[in-house]
Design an enzyme around this catalytic site. Structure first.
Site, PDB file in Angstrom:
ATOM      1  N   ASP A  88       0.695  -1.270   0.172  1.00  0.00           N
ATOM      2  CA  ASP A  88      -0.209   0.116  -0.167  1.00  0.00           C
ATOM      3  C   ASP A  88       0.474   1.771   0.063  1.00  0.00           C
ATOM      4  O   ASP A  88       0.443   2.553  -0.640  1.00  0.00           O
ATOM      5  CB  ASP A  88      -1.080  -0.051   0.852  1.00  0.00           C
ATOM      6  CG  ASP A  88      -2.668  -1.111   0.983  1.00  0.00           C
ATOM      7  OD1 ASP A  88      -2.498  -1.855   0.283  1.00  0.00           O
ATOM      8  OD2 ASP A  88      -3.123  -1.403   2.098  1.00  0.00           O
ATOM      9  N   ASN A 116      -4.473   8.663   2.560  1.00  0.00           N
ATOM     10  CA  ASN A 116      -4.790   7.929   4.149  1.00  0.00           C
ATOM     11  C   ASN A 116      -4.986   9.589   4.936  1.00  0.00           C
ATOM     12  O   ASN A 116      -6.090   9.617   5.439  1.00  0.00           O
ATOM     13  CB  ASN A 116      -3.450   7.159   4.456  1.00  0.00           C
ATOM     14  CG  ASN A 116      -3.944   5.949   4.128  1.00  0.00           C
ATOM     15  OD1 ASN A 116      -4.565   5.436   3.516  1.00  0.00           O
ATOM     16  ND2 ASN A 116      -2.922   5.435   4.178  1.00  0.00           N
ATOM     17  N   ASP A 117      -4.592  10.057   5.093  1.00  0.00           N
ATOM     18  CA  ASP A 117      -4.412  11.099   6.221  1.00  0.00           C
ATOM     19  C   ASP A 117      -3.059  12.087   6.231  1.00  0.00           C
ATOM     20  O   ASP A 117      -1.929  11.878   5.668  1.00  0.00           O
ATOM     21  CB  ASP A 117      -4.785  10.507   7.095  1.00  0.00           C
ATOM     22  CG  ASP A 117      -3.329   8.801   7.428  1.00  0.00           C
ATOM     23  OD1 ASP A 117      -1.846   9.886   7.283  1.00  0.00           O
ATOM     24  OD2 ASP A 117      -3.474   8.350   8.208  1.00  0.00           O
ATOM     25  N   ASP A 134      -0.710  13.648  21.856  1.00  0.00           N
ATOM     26  CA  ASP A 134       0.488  13.640  21.383  1.00  0.00           C
ATOM     27  C   ASP A 134       0.216  13.927  19.949  1.00  0.00           C
ATOM     28  O   ASP A 134       1.475  13.510  18.888  1.00  0.00           O
ATOM     29  CB  ASP A 134       0.762  11.760  20.761  1.00  0.00           C
ATOM     30  CG  ASP A 134       1.832  11.508  23.162  1.00  0.00           C
ATOM     31  OD1 ASP A 134       1.432  12.555  23.402  1.00  0.00           O
ATOM     32  OD2 ASP A 134       1.387  10.774  23.004  1.00  0.00           O
ATOM     33  N   ALA A 167      -5.690   2.667   8.567  1.00  0.00           N
ATOM     34  CA  ALA A 167      -4.876   2.500   8.519  1.00  0.00           C
ATOM     35  C   ALA A 167      -4.722   3.374   9.911  1.00  0.00           C
ATOM     36  O   ALA A 167      -4.314   3.260  11.025  1.00  0.00           O
ATOM     37  CB  ALA A 167      -3.482   3.459   7.924  1.00  0.00           C
ATOM     38  N   ALA A 221      -5.261   5.740  11.993  1.00  0.00           N
ATOM     39  CA  ALA A 221      -6.209   6.513  12.349  1.00  0.00           C
ATOM     40  C   ALA A 221      -6.728   5.135  13.034  1.00  0.00           C
ATOM     41  O   ALA A 221      -7.530   5.529  14.170  1.00  0.00           O
ATOM     42  CB  ALA A 221      -7.758   7.240  11.765  1.00  0.00           C
ATOM     43  N   LEU A 222      -7.234   4.033  12.108  1.00  0.00           N
ATOM     44  CA  LEU A 222      -7.745   2.895  13.253  1.00  0.00           C
ATOM     45  C   LEU A 222      -7.125   2.231  13.843  1.00  0.00           C
ATOM     46  O   LEU A 222      -7.455   2.114  15.529  1.00  0.00           O
ATOM     47  CB  LEU A 222      -7.901   2.146  12.264  1.00  0.00           C
ATOM     48  CG  LEU A 222      -8.327   0.138  12.510  1.00  0.00           C
ATOM     49  CD1 LEU A 222      -9.731   0.407  12.963  1.00  0.00           C
ATOM     50  CD2 LEU A 222      -8.621  -0.576  11.701  1.00  0.00           C
TER      51      LEU A 222
END
Length: 305
Positions: A81, A155-156, A185, A197, A199-200
């Site tokens: 990925d 993704n993020d 953090d 990803a 976040a999970l």
């Protein structure tokens, strides 16, 4: 959507570097494409890597991402990925569909296994596939009113404190409205694609890729009441650094470091999207079951009444 026909003439090949045994797999794919009458193009870093392995690329063209975007009908990505994320960001402005062959570990986006890959490619390239569009995020780092960095994420976007530093204090505004100050953090701003990803792992929800939301997930917040929240895809999110040392921002793990107090990261949905071509019959839920090791009871055995 499921396609019933397609026209592919020129196919780009993108390969993850430094992968043991990749030469044989690449040779199989290239031979398959050439025998099928497709013109093969190598992404420039892929070509350099394969040349180091001693592969003969023949008369195939070597192009950068912009060249692939202008001249190719699809791109086959062989890797994990991470490889897909890298090329997807570059090709998003050109709307080149992506086909992923998994030589990594998880493979949420590179979902075609090596075993039987040529049969799957034959079906996809003949027009039997499921096309799926995924949204991206774009972000700007603003300092004293001036944009000093621009990034894109499949993704993020992640704002996080430095290793060994204390908690960061972040102010978050959404569409011009104050939402909260947060000591933590860091903060993950994720697409539905990225919900499987980082976040999970930080406790965020899974979002189906067809949803248009943007999820905010605090990383180890000081106040347990700071929970993940899903925002509309039209939202503009501004994260301001109020306090903290060695705070950085990552776009799909591509780091822009040395953020300063009062720097702002302005995040919104990108006008670009990416399209994945999956084998016909592909199921997102099957991918979740396989990659997250969810229990399956195909015969009904073991289910609770």
């Amino acid at each position: 959507m499921t396609a019933t026909h397609a026209v592919f003439h020129t196919i780009a090949l993108v390969v993850r570097p430094n992968t043991d045994g990749i030469a044989d797999s690449v040779t199989s794919v290239v031979d398959f494409l050439r025998h099928g009458g497709y013109a093969v193009v190598f992404e420039e870093q892929t070509a350099a890597h394969l040349a180091q392995l001693g592969m003969d690329l023949g008369d195939a063209r070597v192009l950068d991402a912009a060249g692939i975007g202008a001249g190719c009908d699809a791109a086959i990505v062989m890797g994990g990925d991470g490889t897909m994320l890298g090329i997807a960001r570059q090709l998003a402005p050109f709307n080149v569909p992506l086909i992923g062959i998994n030589q990594g570990r998880l493979g949420f986006m590179t979902d075609i296994p090596l075993d039987g890959m040529l049969d799957v490619l034959a079906r996809i390239l003949s027009g039997s596939y499921k096309a799926e569009r995924r949204t991206l995020l774009e972000g700007r780092v603003v300092r004293a009113g001036a944009t000093i960095h621009v990034g894109m994420a499949v993704n993020d976007v992640v704002v996080s404190r430095g290793t060994g530093a204390g908690m960061a204090e972040l102010r978050v505004d959404v569409d011009g409205q104050f939402m909260y100050n947060q000591r933590s953090d860091g903060l993950i701003i994720s697409t539905p694609t990225g919900s499987t990803a980082y976040a999970l792992s930080a406790g965020g929800p899974l979002l189906h890729p067809s949803l248009g939301g943007i999820v905010l997930v605090p990383i180890a917040p000081h106040a347990l009441s700071n929970r993940p929240i899903v925002l509309p895809e039209s939202s503009q999110i501004v994260v301001e650094i109020m306090r903290g040392r060695d705070v950085s921002v990552n776009f799909d793990m591509q780091t822009f470091a040395s953020l300063q107090t009062q720097d702002q990261i302005v995040i919104q949905r990108s006008p670009h999207a990416i399209t994945f071509l999956h084998p016909d019959g592909w199921s997102y839920y099957h991918t979740l079951r396989e990659k997250l090791h969810w229990n399956e009871y195909p015969s009904g055995e073991g289910k609770l009444n």
